[in-house]
Scaffold this active site. Structure first.
Site, mmCIF file in Angstrom:
data_model
loop_
_atom_site.group_PDB
_atom_site.id
_atom_site.type_symbol
_atom_site.label_atom_id
_atom_site.label_comp_id
_atom_site.label_asym_id
_atom_site.label_seq_id
_atom_site.Cartn_x
_atom_site.Cartn_y
_atom_site.Cartn_z
ATOM 1 N N GLU A 117 0.863 -1.345 -0.107
ATOM 2 C CA GLU A 117 -0.090 -0.075 0.184
ATOM 3 C C GLU A 117 0.998 1.428 0.140
ATOM 4 O OE1 GLU A 117 -3.040 -0.252 3.052
ATOM 5 O OE2 GLU A 117 -3.969 -1.956 2.049
ATOM 6 N N GLU B 168 -5.359 -8.273 -0.636
ATOM 7 C CA GLU B 168 -6.094 -8.090 0.593
ATOM 8 C C GLU B 168 -7.548 -7.837 0.216
ATOM 9 O OE1 GLU B 168 -4.895 -5.153 3.579
ATOM 10 O OE2 GLU B 168 -2.597 -5.657 3.072
HETATM 11 O O1 AHR Z 1 -5.262 -6.008 7.089
HETATM 12 C C1 AHR Z 1 -5.206 -5.059 7.711
HETATM 13 C C2 AHR Z 1 -4.197 -3.776 6.984
HETATM 14 O O2 AHR Z 1 -5.342 -3.304 5.771
HETATM 15 C C3 AHR Z 1 -2.982 -4.106 6.327
HETATM 16 O O3 AHR Z 1 -2.096 -3.831 7.272
HETATM 17 C C4 AHR Z 1 -2.944 -3.055 5.293
HETATM 18 O O4 AHR Z 1 -2.213 -3.323 4.017
HETATM 19 C C5 AHR Z 1 -4.567 -2.703 4.829
HETATM 20 O O5 AHR Z 1 -4.743 -1.075 5.031
#
Ligand code: AHR
Length: 500
Positions: free
Chosen positions: A172, A291
């Site tokens: 990110e 994610e």
């Molecule tokens: O999964 C939780 C968080 O969400 C992670 O650390 C991050 O990459 C995202 O913002």
């Protein structure tokens, strides 16, 4: 209400990469400490890993686990997690404002992954670190002995390379919350140069470039185009991240969030292909949705958690039945894009926004979302067939036509497997029309239905789970399956078929 899924074995979305059913363990909250690792727990093995958690991870059939972050990654020195445990430093983790004890590092996580029958998707820190740390880590993990870092691996007890195939270039990096947040140009250049050096150490690895941290980022789009412009020829995948929630407590709107995921994926595919055309490249960049999940239940309670603790209970969402229904829709959406989404990671795996929860010194249990994920990861193998769906639809503030039926079929050597969500509050007369296949037997029809939409599972009450159903019929010519899908239900139908 009637709805239909028509399929033909020759009309295919694509071959499903097993890594579509990946997950994620970050050094945060109780994912590692108190999750997979609790040395004083009654089920802990000689390495301190909870065997009850290992059993549930194996049951979930997760083939790949992204590690060690997440936001944590961007301040992490991987060297802190090697060598004798008693000499490892305790560090401030600035991402989550906690203390990291480094009792689990790459060796321990590798051992755990072997026990869990899964592979590691390793991520390198491109926040506070860069090319040198990344190429050293590839050497440490993947080079045969005889060089500085591979010999250190052997000294630390593992002569044979870990052989890690899939690698993420940071996390990110477009987010201002990220330690070492970068502009698209800064990140694109750094990622391209890091990728080159990592591949020069091991040319068999596959690399994931960071896309936007969600489609709602103001830089979404321009970020993708810029980073791909810099790094297109050096990488294999572009990442997507997205979390959903029912903050408005509007069920119809919530169950339509998978259409947002669908739009997000199509947009990112278009951007990858636009850069491909612009560069006149022969190479195709695929997607890593590394994610995705539902994340909102814990937002308020997390505000009360004091900083600088070891493994505080952060991001512990307790999932209810409506979350399981949306998760089913999201899984079907990933399958609908399995021609381009080759990797996906349910974020996360244990305790932190996770399908598996643990209690300290007590049992581990399956959250509601465990079940659709487990069923798709177990049976959604082979080729995803193009779903031609006929269904009534409804409108939300975001989408004009949300079909009441969300469905797809997957074909492999053994079976045809149909996944379906009935988004409506009515019984759905569901028909599956098989153009060139015939059903010889319905092996299993399982439904999750009939629960209060806010019902959660807990250590003491484990109600929300699938049950078998016999409410189906196969027509005489075996070309039509009719099944009754309960109102608001997640369904899986497994059939033995003949190809004729
Ligand atoms: O999964 C939780 C968080 O969400 C992670 O650390 C991050 O990459 C995202 O913002």
């Amino acid at each position: 209400m009637k709805a239909r899924l028509s399929i033909h074995s020759k009309y295919q979305v694509g071959k499903i990469d097993n890594r579509l059913y990946g997950s994620f363990i970050e050094h945060m909250g109780r994912a590692v400490y108190g999750g997979i690792y609790e040395p004083h727990h009654s089920t802990a093995d000689e390495q301190g890993f909870r065997q009850d958690v290992l059993e549930l991870v194996k049951e979930l059939k997760v083939p790949l686990v992204r590690y060690p972050g997440g936001n944590f990654l961007s301040g992490y020195n991987w060297e802190d997690g090697i060598g004798p445990k008693e000499k490892r430093p305790h560090r401030l983790d600035l991402a989550w404002r906690t203390i990291e004890t480094n009792q689990i590092g790459i060796h321990e996580f590798y051992e755990w992954s072997m026990k869990a029958d899964t592979e590691i998707n390793m991520a390198v820190n491109l926040g506070t670190k860069g090319i040198d740390s990344a190429r050293n880590l590839v050497e440490y993990c993947n080079s045969p002995i005889g060089t500085y870092w591979s010999d250190k691996r052997a000294d630390n007890g593992h002569k044979k390379p870990f052989g890690i195939k899939t690698w993420c270039l940071g996390n990110e990096m477009d987010g201002p919350w990220q330690i070492g947040h970068k502009t698209a140009d800064e990140y694109g250049r750094l990622a391209a140069e890091t990728a080159k050096a990592m591949r020069w150490v091991d040319d068999s690895i596959e690399l994931v470039l960071c896309g936007s941290s969600s489609s709602s980022m103001p830089t979404f789009g321009s970020w993708e185009l810029t980073v791909l412009e810099h790094a297109y020829e050096e990488v294999d995948y572009l990442s997507l991240h997205q979390y959903y929630g029912n903050q408005e407590n509007d069920l119809a709107h919530y169950l339509a969030r998978s259409l947002d995921m669908d739009q997000f994926i199509s947009g990112v595919v278009a951007m990858c292909d636009a850069i491909k055309a612009k560069k006149k490249s022969k190479k195709q960049i695929n997607l890593s949705f590394d994610e995705w999940n539902i994340w909102y239940h814990s937002n308020e309670s997390d505000k009360a958690i004091a900083p600088w603790e070891v493994a505080p209970p952060i991001l512990e969402d307790h999932y209810n039945f409506e979350d399981a229904l949306l998760l089913g829709c999201l899984l079907i959406t990933l399958l609908k894009h399995s021609d381009r989404v080759k990797i996906a990671c349910l974020a996360q795996l244990v305790n932190v926004i996770a399908p598996i929860m643990t209690t300290q010194d007590g049992p581990a249990y399956r959250q509601t979302i465990f079940y659709p994920f487990m069923q798709v990861a177990t049976y959604g193998k082979g080729t995803a067939l193009t779903p031609v769906v006929t269904s009534e639809s409804y409108a939300t503030c975001d989408f004009e036509a949300v079909p009441y039926l969300e469905s797809i079929a997957v074909l492999n050597q053994e079976e045809l497997v149909i996944f379906a969500v009935n988004r409506s509050q009515e019984v759905m007369d569901f028909e599956v029309m098989l153009e060139d296949l015939s059903i010889t037997k319905v092996v299993e029809f399982s439904q999750m239905s009939g629960f209060d939409i806010k019902q959660v599972n807990s250590e003491a009450n484990h109600k929300v789970k699938p049950e078998g159903s016999n409410d189906f019929e196969v027509a005489g010519d075996s070309k039509k399956l009719s099944a009754s899908l309960a109102p608001l239900s997640w369904n899986m139908i497994r059939c033995a078929v003949n190809k004729k």
